[in-house]
Motif scaffolding. Structure first.
Motif, mmCIF file in Angstrom:
data_model
loop_
_atom_site.group_PDB
_atom_site.id
_atom_site.type_symbol
_atom_site.label_atom_id
_atom_site.label_comp_id
_atom_site.label_asym_id
_atom_site.label_seq_id
_atom_site.Cartn_x
_atom_site.Cartn_y
_atom_site.Cartn_z
ATOM 1 N N LYS A 12 0.262 0.456 1.785
ATOM 2 C CA LYS A 12 1.626 -0.244 2.016
ATOM 3 C C LYS A 12 1.472 -1.551 2.844
ATOM 4 C CE LYS A 12 5.291 0.756 5.568
ATOM 5 N NZ LYS A 12 6.084 1.674 5.977
ATOM 6 N N GLY A 14 4.475 -3.263 3.167
ATOM 7 C CA GLY A 14 5.874 -3.476 3.763
ATOM 8 C C GLY A 14 6.997 -2.663 2.885
ATOM 9 N N ASP A 18 7.616 1.647 0.623
ATOM 10 C CA ASP A 18 8.470 2.772 1.206
ATOM 11 C C ASP A 18 9.305 3.039 0.219
ATOM 12 O OD1 ASP A 18 7.531 2.449 3.609
ATOM 13 O OD2 ASP A 18 9.250 1.823 4.679
ATOM 14 N N VAL A 305 9.872 -4.785 14.470
ATOM 15 C CA VAL A 305 8.757 -4.214 13.677
ATOM 16 C C VAL A 305 8.921 -5.036 12.326
ATOM 17 C CG1 VAL A 305 7.552 -2.317 12.528
ATOM 18 C CG2 VAL A 305 8.851 -1.974 14.681
ATOM 19 N N ASP A 363 0.668 -0.640 12.516
ATOM 20 C CA ASP A 363 0.724 0.942 13.438
ATOM 21 C C ASP A 363 1.964 1.649 13.042
ATOM 22 O OD1 ASP A 363 0.626 2.891 15.118
ATOM 23 O OD2 ASP A 363 -0.375 1.660 16.774
HETATM 24 P P1 ADP Z 1 9.412 -6.196 4.111
HETATM 25 O O1 ADP Z 1 9.281 -5.185 2.856
HETATM 26 O O2 ADP Z 1 9.980 -7.537 3.758
HETATM 27 O O3 ADP Z 1 8.131 -6.261 4.894
HETATM 28 P P2 ADP Z 1 11.096 -4.071 4.895
HETATM 29 O O4 ADP Z 1 12.398 -3.929 6.143
HETATM 30 O O5 ADP Z 1 11.922 -3.520 3.669
HETATM 31 O O6 ADP Z 1 10.661 -5.285 5.063
HETATM 32 O O7 ADP Z 1 10.166 -2.864 5.117
HETATM 33 C C1 ADP Z 1 9.166 -3.104 6.132
HETATM 34 C C2 ADP Z 1 8.376 -1.811 6.011
HETATM 35 O O8 ADP Z 1 7.028 -2.027 6.971
HETATM 36 C C3 ADP Z 1 8.774 -0.819 7.194
HETATM 37 O O9 ADP Z 1 8.483 0.557 6.929
HETATM 38 C C4 ADP Z 1 8.226 -1.097 8.449
HETATM 39 O O10 ADP Z 1 8.466 -0.120 9.387
HETATM 40 C C5 ADP Z 1 6.756 -1.505 8.243
HETATM 41 N N1 ADP Z 1 6.284 -2.365 8.977
HETATM 42 C C6 ADP Z 1 6.209 -3.649 8.833
HETATM 43 N N2 ADP Z 1 5.322 -4.304 9.777
HETATM 44 C C7 ADP Z 1 4.679 -3.394 10.487
HETATM 45 C C8 ADP Z 1 3.766 -3.229 11.560
HETATM 46 N N3 ADP Z 1 3.096 -3.965 12.132
HETATM 47 N N4 ADP Z 1 3.262 -2.030 11.652
HETATM 48 C C9 ADP Z 1 3.955 -0.790 11.105
HETATM 49 N N5 ADP Z 1 4.672 -0.827 10.315
HETATM 50 C C10 ADP Z 1 5.324 -1.925 9.887
#
Ligand code: ADP
Ligand code: GLC
Length: 486
Positions: A12, A14, A18, A305, A363
């Protein structure tokens, strides 16, 4: 057969990961036999959740695919995933599996291998005994775009299969010089007919032209990408194709993201029993070295985040941070990416010790603790196809302060009147700079200090319904529109 570069928790970067974690289970429960094809990306792919590599069953024979005249030998590893509801095929192949998800010079070629392998797997499943034909290839983002093309143009077994392409982010289109077409098995007439963009090869464009249906991850983004401001050069094409374009907002996996049962956070809580949230906030401050305020009800903790890219408007957050801190707030940012943004956040933390914390990392555990500990959640996005972080924040009782764009508009019920909260669960603002975000933060801080309004909004946020079960039904409707029997 869904095709995606990311499937959480295996890999993953982003929200794409998910979505591929959350949508397939509810689709299966709605009567769809869901299969996923993704890469086995060296040690980047984490298999602990299904019991490690021994949970993978390798197919008895490797699959031979050809790409650009080169034979490539692919090993398919099959596993039950998503709590046993879905079968995932992990593709192990030269180039693709060397480790690291993205960032290699040959990413276009690596994901062409994934796409070719996915179409080969779907063809084998169709020809095999007992399963019946694969009725749809559903490809996600540019990495899987060629699967749409290969299925349509080069896979006789999939003649009757429908093709769907989902845009998670139009900013990444998968561009390569035209001269790479033969290496990716894109015929010149198809290059000119579908893939050509300003003389170059544009993988996403090809998929948009060819797919039976295009979907994107929120209704508002589906409209926005047909405008010059958000269209990334493809708005004209998307207007022309609008008849086959649909927007379905993302959902969240409400079992995995649940403050009542989350093992990563300091205390359990829920909409009916929200007291534990204050403990999570205190615990987060302690973990990050933020000062414990004398009157916590006066000092909102703002979280973010995020991938650090211009998309997310983190420069506007930095512009607004000084004022927010002066107004009594505290800030925590978890993210990594653009070096300039990392520097700015670093200096912001240096300038405001005990008030601003920046963690440059990816993280998952800390992400959960930020959703749980934060009072407010920052999303000053320049554009946001859907956004999942505001949904997680709401589920954990942190109120999003978000720019009115894309899926943020479709998923947040904005506060209009502090003295008549109604169903509001967050803040939406208009504007294109740090000053606009500052204004929204000032209002959010003001509302935070009104215990009645805060409790009402927090309850609304935690009770908001964004489960994948509802959203999966919209995908089933889409499949049915294409004549697929479910
Ligand atoms: P995007 O796909 O544009 O990054 P989203 O809001 O759809 O934005 O999803 C971001 C996902 O990635 C979420 O599950 C978020 O918790 C996770 N995420 C992003 N940056 C981090 C990070 N530095 N550490 C942990 N999880 C992250
Ligand atoms: C993209 C978008 C994000 C969306 C995610 C999952 O990365 O930036 O808004 O939620 O895909 O669809």
């Amino acid at each position: 057969v869904h095709v995606s570069a990311e499937v959480s928790p295996f890999h993953k970067s982003g929200g794409l990961g998910d979505v591929l974690a959350g949508l397939p289970g509810p689709l299966a429960r709605a009567g769809v036999d869901v299969r996923i094809v993704t890469g086995l990306m060296g040690d980047t792919t984490k298999l602990d959740s299904i019991g490690g590599r021994s949970a993978l069953t390798p197919w008895p024979h490797p699959v031979e695919i050809g790409l650009g005249g080169q034979p490539i030998r692919v090993q398919v590893h099959e596993a039950r995933t998503h709590g046993g509801e879905v079968i995932t095929y992990f593709i192990e192949a030269p180039h693709l599996s060397r480790g690291g998800l993205y960032g290699h010079d040959d990413d276009v070629y690596r994901f062409a291998i994934l796409s070719k392998a996915a179409v080969a797997v779907a063809s084998i499943l169709t020809r095999g005994q007992g399963l019946g034909p694969v009725v749809a290839i559903h490809a996600h983002d540019w990495h899987a775009a060629l699967a749409v093309y290969y299925a349509r143009a080069q896979a006789p077994a999939l003649r009757d299969a429908k093709t769907l392409f989902t845009i998670h982010n139009l900013a990444y289109q998968g561009l390569a010089p035209a001269s790479e077409s033969p290496y990716l098995d894109v015929r010149w007439d198809d290059f000119h007919g579908a893939f050509e963009y300003a003389g170059a090869l544009n993988l996403m464009k090809g998929a948009l032209v060819i797919a039976d249906r295009i979907t994107t991850v929120s209704p508002t983004y589906a409209r926005e990408i047909q405008t010059a401001e958000y269209g990334n050069g493809l708005d004209g094409l998307l207007r022309a194709l609008s008849g086959k374009l649909r927007g379905v907002a993302n959902g969240i996996d409400v079992r995995r993201w649940n403050p009542a049962t989350d093992p990563a956070i300091a205390a359990d809580y829920s909409a009916v029993d929200p007291e534990g949230k204050a403990l999570c906030t205190a615990d987060l401050r302690w973990e990050l070295g933020l000062a414990a305020p004398k009157t916590p009800a006066f000092s909102p903790l703002l979280g973010a985040v995020t991938r650090l890219t211009s998309q997310k408007g983190i420069d506007w957050l930095c512009d607004a941070a000084d004022g927010f801190i002066r107004d009594g707030g505290q800030l925590v940012v978890l993210g990594e990416g653009d070096a300039q943004l990392e520097h700015r956040l670093h200096w912001l933390a240096m300038a405001h010790p005990g008030r601003v914390a920046f963690r440059r990392a990816f993280d998952e555990g800390l992400a959960h603790r930020i959703y749980a500990g934060a009072d407010l959640f920052a999303m000053p996005s320049r554009f946001e196809p859907c956004g999942l972080t505001q949904l997680y924040a709401m589920r954990y009782g942190a109120l999003p302060v978000a720019r009115a764009t894309g899926g943020l508009v479709d998923t947040i019920a904005p506060l209009i009147n502090q003295y008549d909260v109604g169903g509001a669960n967050g803040f939406l603002y208009e504007g294109h700079d740090g000053a606009a975000f500052s204004g929204a933060l000032r209002w959010a801080t003001h509302v935070f200090r009104d215990p009645g309004a805060l409790a009402a909004m927090r309850g609304n946020a935690m009770r908001a319904q964004h489960s994948w079960d509802d959203r999966a039904r919209a995908y089933v409707t889409l499949y049915r529109e294409l004549g697929i029997h479910i």
